[in-house]
Design a protein around this motif. Structure first.
Motif, PDB file in Angstrom:
ATOM      1  N   PRO A  70      -8.751  31.745 -23.235  1.00 40.01           N
ATOM      2  CA  PRO A  70      -9.747  32.590 -24.332  1.00 40.01           C
ATOM      3  C   PRO A  70      -9.920  32.094 -25.080  1.00 40.01           C
ATOM      4  CG  PRO A  70      -9.481  34.077 -22.714  1.00 40.01           C
ATOM      5  CD  PRO A  70      -8.741  33.131 -22.099  1.00 40.01           C
ATOM      6  N   LEU A  71     -11.026  32.151 -26.304  1.00 38.23           N
ATOM      7  CA  LEU A  71     -10.789  33.303 -27.312  1.00 38.23           C
ATOM      8  C   LEU A  71     -10.508  34.414 -27.455  1.00 38.23           C
ATOM      9  CD1 LEU A  71     -13.015  30.853 -29.778  1.00 38.23           C
ATOM     10  CD2 LEU A  71     -10.575  31.073 -29.990  1.00 38.23           C
ATOM     11  N   ALA A  72     -10.390  35.691 -28.766  1.00 44.40           N
ATOM     12  CA  ALA A  72      -9.990  36.675 -28.242  1.00 44.40           C
ATOM     13  C   ALA A  72     -11.357  37.111 -28.939  1.00 44.40           C
ATOM     14  CB  ALA A  72      -8.957  37.396 -29.726  1.00 44.40           C
ATOM     15  N   ASP A 101      -9.009  43.034 -40.983  1.00 46.75           N
ATOM     16  CA  ASP A 101      -8.931  41.946 -39.265  1.00 46.75           C
ATOM     17  C   ASP A 101      -8.543  40.410 -38.833  1.00 46.75           C
ATOM     18  OD1 ASP A 101     -10.977  43.971 -38.890  1.00 46.75           O
ATOM     19  OD2 ASP A 101     -12.594  43.288 -39.226  1.00 46.75           O
ATOM     20  N   ARG A 102      -7.958  40.141 -38.156  1.00 48.15           N
ATOM     21  CA  ARG A 102      -7.279  38.944 -37.657  1.00 48.15           C
ATOM     22  C   ARG A 102      -8.210  37.913 -37.755  1.00 48.15           C
ATOM     23  NH1 ARG A 102      -2.080  38.984 -38.304  1.00 48.15           N
ATOM     24  NH2 ARG A 102      -2.171  36.649 -37.492  1.00 48.15           N
ATOM     25  N   VAL A 103      -9.087  37.501 -38.645  1.00 52.20           N
ATOM     26  CA  VAL A 103     -10.044  36.447 -38.351  1.00 52.20           C
ATOM     27  C   VAL A 103     -10.314  35.603 -39.456  1.00 52.20           C
ATOM     28  CG1 VAL A 103     -11.802  38.364 -37.103  1.00 52.20           C
ATOM     29  CG2 VAL A 103     -12.071  37.988 -39.726  1.00 52.20           C
ATOM     30  N   LEU A 239      -1.929  29.576 -42.027  1.00 52.99           N
ATOM     31  CA  LEU A 239      -3.682  30.597 -41.776  1.00 52.99           C
ATOM     32  C   LEU A 239      -3.735  32.299 -41.939  1.00 52.99           C
ATOM     33  CD1 LEU A 239      -5.481  28.964 -39.655  1.00 52.99           C
ATOM     34  CD2 LEU A 239      -6.365  28.730 -41.842  1.00 52.99           C
ATOM     35  N   HIS A 240      -4.476  32.208 -43.376  1.00 57.23           N
ATOM     36  CA  HIS A 240      -3.705  34.202 -43.097  1.00 57.23           C
ATOM     37  C   HIS A 240      -5.735  34.514 -42.487  1.00 57.23           C
ATOM     38  CE1 HIS A 240      -1.326  32.406 -46.458  1.00 57.23           C
ATOM     39  NE2 HIS A 240      -0.571  32.994 -45.958  1.00 57.23           N
ATOM     40  N   PRO A 241      -5.328  36.114 -42.223  1.00 59.82           N
ATOM     41  CA  PRO A 241      -6.939  36.703 -42.234  1.00 59.82           C
ATOM     42  C   PRO A 241      -7.631  36.592 -43.407  1.00 59.82           C
ATOM     43  CG  PRO A 241      -4.901  38.148 -41.337  1.00 59.82           C
ATOM     44  CD  PRO A 241      -4.268  36.981 -42.417  1.00 59.82           C
ATOM     45  N   GLY A 242      -9.017  36.496 -42.904  1.00 59.62           N
ATOM     46  CA  GLY A 242     -10.029  36.098 -43.908  1.00 59.62           C
ATOM     47  C   GLY A 242     -10.421  34.584 -44.438  1.00 59.62           C
ATOM     48  N   THR A 262     -11.396  21.774 -31.372  1.00 56.76           N
ATOM     49  CA  THR A 262     -10.334  22.264 -30.608  1.00 56.76           C
ATOM     50  C   THR A 262      -8.905  21.977 -31.238  1.00 56.76           C
ATOM     51  OG1 THR A 262     -11.470  21.624 -29.002  1.00 56.76           O
ATOM     52  CG2 THR A 262      -9.420  21.672 -28.191  1.00 56.76           C
ATOM     53  N   ARG A 263      -8.895  21.157 -31.538  1.00 50.91           N
ATOM     54  CA  ARG A 263      -7.267  21.514 -32.295  1.00 50.91           C
ATOM     55  C   ARG A 263      -6.915  22.170 -33.581  1.00 50.91           C
ATOM     56  NH1 ARG A 263      -5.260  15.477 -34.259  1.00 50.91           N
ATOM     57  NH2 ARG A 263      -6.061  14.476 -32.518  1.00 50.91           N
ATOM     58  N   LEU A 264      -7.982  22.583 -34.134  1.00 49.58           N
ATOM     59  CA  LEU A 264      -8.508  24.220 -34.933  1.00 49.58           C
ATOM     60  C   LEU A 264      -8.137  24.899 -34.065  1.00 49.58           C
ATOM     61  CD1 LEU A 264      -8.436  24.948 -37.545  1.00 49.58           C
ATOM     62  CD2 LEU A 264     -11.098  24.620 -37.684  1.00 49.58           C
ATOM     63  N   LEU A 265      -8.409  25.720 -33.506  1.00 47.87           N
ATOM     64  CA  LEU A 265      -9.140  26.549 -32.429  1.00 47.87           C
ATOM     65  C   LEU A 265      -7.537  26.671 -31.682  1.00 47.87           C
ATOM     66  CD1 LEU A 265     -12.534  26.259 -30.631  1.00 47.87           C
ATOM     67  CD2 LEU A 265     -11.579  28.087 -32.751  1.00 47.87           C
ATOM     68  N   ARG A 266      -7.372  25.720 -31.192  1.00 49.06           N
ATOM     69  CA  ARG A 266      -5.455  26.234 -30.759  1.00 49.06           C
ATOM     70  C   ARG A 266      -4.517  26.406 -31.785  1.00 49.06           C
ATOM     71  NH1 ARG A 266      -5.077  19.859 -27.852  1.00 49.06           N
ATOM     72  NH2 ARG A 266      -6.281  20.349 -26.065  1.00 49.06           N
ATOM     73  N   GLN A 267      -4.868  26.298 -33.076  1.00 50.31           N
ATOM     74  CA  GLN A 267      -3.925  26.618 -33.767  1.00 50.31           C
ATOM     75  C   GLN A 267      -4.036  27.740 -34.464  1.00 50.31           C
ATOM     76  OE1 GLN A 267      -3.723  23.945 -37.671  1.00 50.31           O
ATOM     77  NE2 GLN A 267      -2.907  25.456 -38.891  1.00 50.31           N
ATOM     78  N   ILE A 268      -5.295  28.182 -34.484  1.00 48.44           N
ATOM     79  CA  ILE A 268      -5.719  29.539 -34.791  1.00 48.44           C
ATOM     80  C   ILE A 268      -5.054  30.843 -33.217  1.00 48.44           C
ATOM     81  CG2 ILE A 268      -7.471  31.307 -34.840  1.00 48.44           C
ATOM     82  CD1 ILE A 268      -9.310  28.876 -36.546  1.00 48.44           C
ATOM     83  N   GLN A 269      -5.324  30.120 -32.050  1.00 50.43           N
ATOM     84  CA  GLN A 269      -5.081  31.195 -31.150  1.00 50.43           C
ATOM     85  C   GLN A 269      -2.805  30.857 -31.425  1.00 50.43           C
ATOM     86  OE1 GLN A 269      -6.680  29.362 -27.888  1.00 50.43           O
ATOM     87  NE2 GLN A 269      -7.729  30.599 -27.678  1.00 50.43           N
ATOM     88  N   GLN A 270      -2.571  29.840 -31.709  1.00 54.49           N
ATOM     89  CA  GLN A 270      -1.128  30.028 -31.787  1.00 54.49           C
ATOM     90  C   GLN A 270      -0.320  31.128 -33.029  1.00 54.49           C
ATOM     91  OE1 GLN A 270      -0.124  26.067 -32.432  1.00 54.49           O
ATOM     92  NE2 GLN A 270      -0.221  25.334 -30.577  1.00 54.49           N
ATOM     93  N   GLU A 271      -1.355  31.223 -33.765  1.00 55.60           N
ATOM     94  CA  GLU A 271      -1.570  32.038 -35.196  1.00 55.60           C
ATOM     95  C   GLU A 271      -1.507  33.644 -34.811  1.00 55.60           C
ATOM     96  OE1 GLU A 271      -1.508  30.348 -39.360  1.00 55.60           O
ATOM     97  OE2 GLU A 271      -1.553  28.843 -38.825  1.00 55.60           O
ATOM     98  N   HIS A 272      -2.250  33.634 -33.691  1.00 52.75           N
ATOM     99  CA  HIS A 272      -2.710  35.063 -33.255  1.00 52.75           C
ATOM    100  C   HIS A 272      -4.285  35.582 -34.545  1.00 52.75           C
ATOM    101  CE1 HIS A 272       0.560  35.213 -30.810  1.00 52.75           C
ATOM    102  NE2 HIS A 272       1.244  34.918 -31.749  1.00 52.75           N
TER     103      HIS A 272
END
Length: 282
Positions: A70-72, A101-103, A239-242, A262-272
């Motif tokens: 799940p997404l944080a 924030d890491r968003v 990707l960087h926060p912000g 979905t591909r983008l969300l996976r990458q976002i998760q991989q970069e914490h």
């Protein structure tokens, strides 16, 4: 005769009772047979397997949409460091929001509303997205966009007719920006705070007209998600926060918008990182 009647009486009563009991048992068994027929039971079980309760019943929403976790959740209290200031001389331009924030922020221009399953994706993942809309492009799609708004999507300004604003006179730029502000207020009961200039083209006149129309920020993007991967407007290729991310909605090229997301969300998760609502930070 009396002896025969006395002898026959006790034997006749059990016979009547037995006959009544036999009829009752047969009736009861017949009824049970109808409700526990093995063929019917097998049919019900097969139907349950073929038609489960909802798509991928029992499976977590994130798995239904191709994620392994799940997404944080985004921070409950955003670390805002950019304050919009409508009415000032020039509206600020952002493609990245300074924050601890890491968003990151997901933005979509006209077109996402054409895929009804994208609405399901946003709703089930509780995905905070911002939609930048052009009146002449959306046309009859405003009704579908109302569904996206109802599940939490932000509605923002992408001009009336999608012209390249850079170089246009002030009156023309103001008409494009303020005109779409009025349209969106009439459609959704709100006046957007954010503007994305078509093609990312703007100048100082754009910023002045945006300020006069009540826009808090002109929003570009530091990264954009195409059919296969992210591309970066500047800086390191990660990707960087912000970071503001633009997701291309073009459905004429594979993969479709849901798969790109979905591909983008996976990458976002991989970069914490996780996804937050842009409107909470700008």
């Amino acid at each position: 005769m009396k002896a025969r009647r006395e002898g026959a009486g006790p034997a006749a009563v059990p016979a009547v009772l037995l006959a009544a009991l036999a009829a009752l048992v047969l009736t009861t068994l017949s009824g049970c047979a109808q409700s526990v027929d093995p063929i019917e039971r097998l049919g019900r079980k097969a139907a349950a397997r073929v038609h489960p309760a909802g798509p991928a019943a029992g499976q977590p929403a994130y798995r239904r949409w191709g994620l392994t976790a799940p997404l944080a959740p985004a921070p409950a209290h955003p670390a805002r460091s950019l304050a919009g200031s409508p009415g000032t001389a020039l509206t600020p331009v952002v493609d990245h929001v300074p924050t601890a924030d890491r968003v990151v922020f997901l933005t979509y221009d006209d077109g996402a509303e054409r895929d009804p399953r994208f609405v399901d994706m946003v709703r089930e993942l509780r995905l905070p997205v911002s939609m930048f809309l052009t009146d002449s492009v959306i046309g009859p799609g405003y009704g579908r966009l109302a569904r996206l708004q109802s599940v939490g999507a932000g509605i923002q300004n992408h001009t009336l007719d999608h012209p390249a604003l850079r170089g246009l006179p002030y009156a023309g730029q103001r008409a494009e920006i303020c005109g779409q502000q009025d349209k969106l207020r009439a459609r959704f009961g709100l006046r957007p705070r954010l503007l994305r200039p078509p093609y990312g083209a703007y100048d100082a006149t754009t910023r002045r007209a945006a300020a006069d129309c009540g826009i808090a920020a002109v929003v570009l993007w530091r990264a954009s998600m195409g059919p296969t991967a992210l591309t970066y407007a500047h800086g390191p290729h990660r990707l960087h926060p912000g970071d503001v991310i633009a997701v291309a909605p073009d459905e004429t090229t594979a993969p479709d918008l849901r798969d790109r997301t979905t591909r983008l969300l996976r990458q976002i998760q991989q970069e914490h990182l996780t996804v937050a609502r842009l409107e909470d930070y700008v």
